[in-house]
Write a protein that holds these residues in place. Structure first.
Motif, PDB file in Angstrom:
ATOM      1  N   VAL A  43       0.846  -1.192   0.000  1.00 40.48           N
ATOM      2  CA  VAL A  43       0.000   0.000   0.000  1.00 40.48           C
ATOM      3  C   VAL A  43       0.882   1.242   0.000  1.00 40.48           C
ATOM      4  O   VAL A  43       1.767   1.380   0.852  1.00 40.48           O
ATOM      5  N   SER A  44       0.649   2.140  -0.946  1.00 42.61           N
ATOM      6  CA  SER A  44       1.389   3.391  -1.009  1.00 42.61           C
ATOM      7  C   SER A  44       0.541   4.483  -0.368  1.00 42.61           C
ATOM      8  O   SER A  44      -0.353   5.049  -0.989  1.00 42.61           O
ATOM      9  N   ALA A  45       0.815   4.781   0.899  1.00 43.40           N
ATOM     10  CA  ALA A  45      -0.036   5.711   1.645  1.00 43.40           C
ATOM     11  C   ALA A  45       0.705   6.933   2.163  1.00 43.40           C
ATOM     12  O   ALA A  45       0.079   7.831   2.728  1.00 43.40           O
ATOM     13  N   ALA A  46       2.017   7.015   1.966  1.00 40.11           N
ATOM     14  CA  ALA A  46       2.802   8.079   2.586  1.00 40.11           C
ATOM     15  C   ALA A  46       2.369   9.472   2.156  1.00 40.11           C
ATOM     16  O   ALA A  46       2.491  10.427   2.929  1.00 40.11           O
TER      17      ALA A  46
ATOM     18  N   ALA B 218      -2.093  11.283   6.027  1.00 39.92           N
ATOM     19  CA  ALA B 218      -1.107  10.284   6.450  1.00 39.92           C
ATOM     20  C   ALA B 218      -0.203  10.838   7.542  1.00 39.92           C
ATOM     21  O   ALA B 218       0.299  10.099   8.398  1.00 39.92           O
ATOM     22  N   GLY B 219       0.027  12.160   7.544  1.00 41.26           N
ATOM     23  CA  GLY B 219       0.891  12.766   8.540  1.00 41.26           C
ATOM     24  C   GLY B 219       0.208  13.112   9.845  1.00 41.26           C
ATOM     25  O   GLY B 219       0.845  13.630  10.764  1.00 41.26           O
ATOM     26  N   ALA B 220      -1.076  12.844   9.936  1.00 36.22           N
ATOM     27  CA  ALA B 220      -1.808  13.156  11.164  1.00 36.22           C
ATOM     28  C   ALA B 220      -1.297  12.324  12.327  1.00 36.22           C
ATOM     29  O   ALA B 220      -0.942  11.157  12.167  1.00 36.22           O
ATOM     30  N   ALA B 221      -1.265  12.947  13.510  1.00 35.74           N
ATOM     31  CA  ALA B 221      -0.900  12.260  14.753  1.00 35.74           C
ATOM     32  C   ALA B 221       0.463  11.598  14.652  1.00 35.74           C
ATOM     33  O   ALA B 221       0.653  10.458  15.066  1.00 35.74           O
TER      34      ALA B 221
ATOM     35  N   LEU C 205      -2.566   3.497  10.130  1.00 33.31           N
ATOM     36  CA  LEU C 205      -3.923   2.963  10.075  1.00 33.31           C
ATOM     37  C   LEU C 205      -4.366   2.718   8.639  1.00 33.31           C
ATOM     38  O   LEU C 205      -5.049   1.725   8.348  1.00 33.31           O
ATOM     39  N   MET C 206      -3.962   3.609   7.738  1.00 27.51           N
ATOM     40  CA  MET C 206      -4.338   3.427   6.332  1.00 27.51           C
ATOM     41  C   MET C 206      -3.542   2.301   5.677  1.00 27.51           C
ATOM     42  O   MET C 206      -4.101   1.462   4.960  1.00 27.51           O
ATOM     43  N   ALA C 207      -2.229   2.266   5.910  1.00 26.43           N
ATOM     44  CA  ALA C 207      -1.373   1.301   5.229  1.00 26.43           C
ATOM     45  C   ALA C 207      -1.529  -0.111   5.767  1.00 26.43           C
ATOM     46  O   ALA C 207      -1.563  -1.086   4.996  1.00 26.43           O
TER      47      ALA C 207
ATOM     48  N   GLY D 229      -6.027  -0.645   6.535  1.00 28.65           N
ATOM     49  CA  GLY D 229      -7.010  -0.308   5.508  1.00 28.65           C
ATOM     50  C   GLY D 229      -8.010   0.742   5.932  1.00 28.65           C
ATOM     51  O   GLY D 229      -9.141   0.772   5.428  1.00 28.65           O
ATOM     52  N   ALA D 230      -7.619   1.617   6.853  1.00 29.32           N
ATOM     53  CA  ALA D 230      -8.547   2.623   7.367  1.00 29.32           C
ATOM     54  C   ALA D 230      -8.899   3.650   6.298  1.00 29.32           C
ATOM     55  O   ALA D 230      -8.093   3.982   5.432  1.00 29.32           O
ATOM     56  N   GLN D 231     -10.115   4.163   6.393  1.00 27.62           N
ATOM     57  CA  GLN D 231     -10.584   5.239   5.533  1.00 27.62           C
ATOM     58  C   GLN D 231     -10.528   6.543   6.310  1.00 27.62           C
ATOM     59  O   GLN D 231     -10.937   6.600   7.466  1.00 27.62           O
ATOM     60  N   ARG D 232     -10.025   7.600   5.679  1.00 24.52           N
ATOM     61  CA  ARG D 232      -9.972   8.903   6.334  1.00 24.52           C
ATOM     62  C   ARG D 232     -11.231   9.690   6.040  1.00 24.52           C
ATOM     63  O   ARG D 232     -11.675   9.773   4.897  1.00 24.52           O
TER      64      ARG D 232
END
Length: 381
Positions: free
Chosen positions: A238-241, A246-249, A256-258, A261-264
């Motif tokens: 998964v390319s989530a950077a 992605a930079g939150a918290a 969580l996304m990578a 599989g979380a949805q923002r």
């Protein structure tokens, strides 16, 4: 006449619940025949969990977890109807838990947040929303993932604890121990920031300094985060950077996304959906919302903008009561808010305004409602 009451809290003076009570009193004085429906709302920041638990008649579970600097803390999360949970990262890994002189994102960990998630999974929860504001960490979510069973190993094959300093040390990521329930769970990241994980607007550069990082530390964290992100992409595919949020918290959004599989989703949008706000709008004649201070930022994911946009789409007029107005507040008129009333009625200090917040709020609500009643009379002429 049906009036919906949906205001954020006024931090430090009025809770969302108390505001509903004051608005009900004001409506009773000005429109005694009106029907009101109050609801507790928040934008994903402080108080979101408590508001959702109260609004949806859920319950609060408190557990002992590892705090951001490793010492135990008591952290709570909300259990909601329908097998759902809402977790505020700040409860377990928040910046207010760390004295100013002890703040150090090289050492801080999100492990406690992962323990809250794990506790929810082990209670059978399969729909988890995580509000990620106010963190003390910059560990890329390694700590939280470690609490969920992911193993981060150094060059000697030794497990890492999962803190900012470990970002540059991780050589192998082993997913075999990830909690089995994670794959059957829907995760939502409640987040208003759109910062990516890396780069000048990423987690380390943007948020690291407020968590205690000096310039040299920021660069060290950035290099480690880049290495970690590349390895995570190899392992997860998964390319989530560079995904928004992605930079939150400190990178927990990325983790969580990578890995899960979380949805923002924006905080206020998530909250309004959770409380079925659109259904409650049906048949409403007016909505009263608000927040403690309104400025240009209010148009970006805050409660009045979120409520106003929903009202705009439904063709229901919305007004706001606020504690104060600062530059750029006028932007809110583009988001469905028809009028704004301030609680401050004269020259006074902030301390006085907060000390008399209930009386000032009730007076402002009555003034606003009387103006609306005047407009109704004018229309009827």
């Amino acid at each position: 006449m049906k009036i919906l009451l949906a205001s954020d809290s006024f931090k430090g003076s009025l809770t969302s619940q108390r505001i509903v009570q004051l608005l009900e009193k004001a409506v009773g004085q000005v429109f005694p025949q009106a029907v009101t429906e109050g609801m507790l709302v928040a934008d994903g920041g402080e108080g979101t969990m408590e508001a959702m638990v109260a609004e949806l008649q859920g319950s609060v579970r408190t557990v002992e977890v590892r705090g951001p600097m490793g010492t135990p803390v008591q952290a709570s999360y909300g259990l909601l109807p329908g097998g759902r949970a809402i977790i505020e990262m700040a409860q377990a890994s928040g910046l207010p838990l760390v004295p100013t002189e002890q703040r150090n994102p090289m050492r801080a960990t999100s492990y406690g947040t992962g323990q809250l998630i794990r506790d929810a999974l082990e209670r059978g929860i399969r729909d988890i929303t995580i509000a990620v504001g106010g963190s003390a960490t910059n560990d890329g979510g390694m700590g939280a993932l470690a609490a969920l069973g992911v193993r981060f190993l150094d060059e000697k094959g030794e497990p890492l604890e999962g803190c900012g300093a470990d970002l540059a040390r991780v050589q192998t990521i082993d997913l075999s121990g990830l909690h089995p329930a994670a794959a059957q769970t829907a995760f939502t990241v409640m987040c208003d920031v759109t910062n990516p994980l890396l780069g000048p607007s990423g987690a380390s550069h943007t948020f690291g300094p407020q968590k205690g990082a000096d310039p040299a530390m920021v660069e060290q964290l950035e290099r480690g985060m880049s290495r970690y992100a590349a390895l995570a992409e190899q392992v997860t595919g998964v390319s989530a950077a560079f995904q928004p949020g992605a930079g939150a918290a400190g990178g927990l959004g990325f983790a969580l996304m990578a890995f899960l599989g979380a949805q923002r989703r924006p905080g206020i949008e998530t909250v309004l959906d959770l409380i079925h706000f659109d259904q409650k709008l049906e048949g409403a004649d007016l909505v009263i919302t608000g927040e403690g201070r309104m400025d240009w930022q209010s148009s970006f994911g805050k409660v009045p903008a979120g409520v106003g946009e929903r009202c705009k789409r439904a063709g229901v007029p919305a007004v706001a009561i606020v504690g104060g107005l600062l530059a750029g507040y006028e932007e809110i008129y583009r988001h469905g808010i028809c009028s704004v009333e301030t609680t401050v009625s004269g020259v006074m200090s902030l301390e006085d305004a907060m000390a008399h917040s209930e009386d000032l709020y009730l007076d402002a609500a009555c003034r606003l409602l009387r103006s609306i009643r005047c407009g109704m009379k004018m229309r009827g002429r």
